[in-house]
Design an enzyme around this catalytic site. Sequence first.
Site, PDB file in Angstrom:
ATOM      1  N   THR A  33      35.309  37.885  41.713  1.00 12.51           N
ATOM      2  CA  THR A  33      35.291  37.132  42.499  1.00 12.51           C
ATOM      3  C   THR A  33      34.921  37.258  43.601  1.00 12.51           C
ATOM      4  O   THR A  33      33.894  36.185  44.129  1.00 12.51           O
ATOM      5  CB  THR A  33      36.623  37.213  42.953  1.00 12.51           C
ATOM      6  OG1 THR A  33      37.481  37.206  41.858  1.00 12.51           O
ATOM      7  CG2 THR A  33      37.306  36.291  44.196  1.00 12.51           C
ATOM      8  N   GLN A  36      33.458  37.042  31.282  1.00  8.86           N
ATOM      9  CA  GLN A  36      34.349  37.343  30.414  1.00  8.86           C
ATOM     10  C   GLN A  36      33.247  38.058  28.859  1.00  8.86           C
ATOM     11  O   GLN A  36      33.332  37.456  27.626  1.00  8.86           O
ATOM     12  CB  GLN A  36      35.655  36.288  30.084  1.00  8.86           C
ATOM     13  CG  GLN A  36      35.676  36.316  30.429  1.00  8.86           C
ATOM     14  CD  GLN A  36      37.522  37.039  30.137  1.00  8.86           C
ATOM     15  OE1 GLN A  36      37.404  37.803  29.523  1.00  8.86           O
ATOM     16  NE2 GLN A  36      38.156  36.695  31.889  1.00  8.86           N
ATOM     17  N   ALA A  56      33.360  44.602  36.340  1.00  8.70           N
ATOM     18  CA  ALA A  56      33.617  46.451  35.686  1.00  8.70           C
ATOM     19  C   ALA A  56      35.348  45.920  34.555  1.00  8.70           C
ATOM     20  O   ALA A  56      34.819  46.108  33.818  1.00  8.70           O
ATOM     21  CB  ALA A  56      33.780  47.569  36.363  1.00  8.70           C
ATOM     22  N   HIS A  57      36.200  45.811  35.221  1.00 14.38           N
ATOM     23  CA  HIS A  57      37.684  45.965  34.017  1.00 14.38           C
ATOM     24  C   HIS A  57      37.527  45.547  33.214  1.00 14.38           C
ATOM     25  O   HIS A  57      38.635  45.168  32.751  1.00 14.38           O
ATOM     26  CB  HIS A  57      38.818  45.399  35.029  1.00 14.38           C
ATOM     27  CG  HIS A  57      39.205  44.510  35.442  1.00 14.38           C
ATOM     28  ND1 HIS A  57      40.187  43.967  35.416  1.00 14.38           N
ATOM     29  CD2 HIS A  57      38.807  43.650  37.165  1.00 14.38           C
ATOM     30  CE1 HIS A  57      40.429  42.483  36.030  1.00 14.38           C
ATOM     31  NE2 HIS A  57      38.802  42.048  36.857  1.00 14.38           N
ATOM     32  N   CYS A  76      45.480  35.032  36.863  1.00 12.21           N
ATOM     33  CA  CYS A  76      45.587  34.663  37.630  1.00 12.21           C
ATOM     34  C   CYS A  76      46.639  33.266  37.710  1.00 12.21           C
ATOM     35  O   CYS A  76      47.089  32.840  38.688  1.00 12.21           O
ATOM     36  CB  CYS A  76      44.030  34.443  38.418  1.00 12.21           C
ATOM     37  SG  CYS A  76      43.531  35.468  38.605  1.00 12.21           S
TER      38      CYS A  76
HETATM   39  N1  PLP Z   1      35.595  35.156  36.668  1.00 12.32           N
HETATM   40  C1  PLP Z   1      36.225  34.877  35.671  1.00 12.32           C
HETATM   41  C2  PLP Z   1      35.817  34.146  33.995  1.00 12.32           C
HETATM   42  C3  PLP Z   1      37.543  35.931  34.946  1.00 12.32           C
HETATM   43  O1  PLP Z   1      38.387  35.826  33.914  1.00 12.32           O
HETATM   44  C4  PLP Z   1      37.872  36.101  36.238  1.00 12.32           C
HETATM   45  C5  PLP Z   1      39.036  37.204  35.960  1.00 12.32           C
HETATM   46  O2  PLP Z   1      39.777  36.889  35.074  1.00 12.32           O
HETATM   47  C6  PLP Z   1      36.950  36.304  37.371  1.00 12.32           C
HETATM   48  C7  PLP Z   1      35.609  35.578  37.216  1.00 12.32           C
HETATM   49  C8  PLP Z   1      37.743  36.719  38.112  1.00 12.32           C
HETATM   50  O3  PLP Z   1      37.415  38.232  38.365  1.00 12.32           O
HETATM   51  P1  PLP Z   1      37.720  39.505  39.144  1.00 12.32           P
HETATM   52  O4  PLP Z   1      39.108  40.195  38.774  1.00 12.32           O
HETATM   53  O5  PLP Z   1      36.841  40.648  38.693  1.00 12.32           O
HETATM   54  O6  PLP Z   1      37.316  39.283  40.581  1.00 12.32           O
END
Ligand code: PLP
Length: 370
Positions: free
Chosen positions: A76, A176, A197-198, A321
């Site tokens: 994000t 992804q 990373a997660h 989300c």
């Molecule tokens: N972009 C995509 C395509 C995602 O799937 C996600 C999380 O689900 C994110 C961005 C956000 O990543 P983060 O959870 O590390 O903020």
Amino acid sequence: MSQVRKHIYADNAATSPLSRKAYEAMLPYLMNDYGNASQPYVFARKPKKVLQEARAVIADCIGATSEEIFFTSCGTESNNWVIQGAFRQGKHIVTSAIEHHSILRPCAVCGDATLIPVSKDGVVFYDYYRAALDNNASGLASIMFANNEIGTVEPIAELAEIAHQKGWLFHTDAVQAVGHTPINVKELGIDLLSSSAHKFNGPKGIGFLYKKKGIEWPSLLMGGSQEFGNRAGTENVPSIVGMATALQENIDSLQMNIKHLQYLEDILINGLKDNNISFCRNGAANHIAGNISLSFPAADGEALLHRLDLMGISVSTGSACDSKETQVSHVLKAIHLDEQLAKGTIRISFGRWNMEDEVHLIVSSLKKIL
Ligand code: PLP
């Protein structure tokens, strides 16, 4: 005596289990070598050294160089850095209708962006994309590498080439994709890339932005001069080490992981067919292995998720989300999925440690519920 059933985790696109190797690599920097990597004294030497090593490992995994990798707190943040930075430079943004909210929300709040429609498989329409670039003198094209809800992989090399022909920069949200499909930023012509990373068995709360050498981009976080003055904030050394270890581990076994995930996918799809369960699968043939979006006619995705949960199986209805929102996701709307089918949609996303017997159990549980 009741038997305790093993929990089946099939929501790896939301987050993935931490690799043991990554966990063990992190421990020394949590407990013993906890020095601030920016300090000049001897106690900070080791954290500083592993930071450099981690940067080199990550760069190598995506075909970049060390000075092109900037650590962030998550996908994000990387996406917000790119989008907010583009608007601050007065750039117009062309992006797709199926991006993650960490792209779409800053676009909606910060300025004027053009959203490109996608096909029923979730692939960006070239003609609309080209036309949007033609209509604006210069700017930033930002198209996700792979979609989180339906797994579709976008034609990144072609989209980047079109952007460059028009003098635009090209960013991809590869949250992804990194660690799940081969990526070489130079070969693909990517100028900026976001990762987290997660999603590849690293720790939560750490990510990175690849920024091609020579591209100037305003900072999102301002303060100290960490990350070559580009991103302020004390470096999260243990998590950075964990991220590099997990990524290297995934890249080392990438083809084997992909094969295993395709095998699990086949078992799932054939299992549903063999049990005469009607469903339709969303997404393109070119998708991230193990990311399976299924729509069941006359079913309720939300209810399915909860029933599976009661049976010890974790899946998702859309992106993580979105799990508090009951309305049809913007991705399923963008691919024009019939509303009834969209409501009966779940996402099953396998990871490298899911096993065949777990897939059989998911099929038999779905059969019972449906
Ligand atoms: N972009 C995509 C395509 C995602 O799937 C996600 C999380 O689900 C994110 C961005 C956000 O990543 P983060 O959870 O590390 O903020």
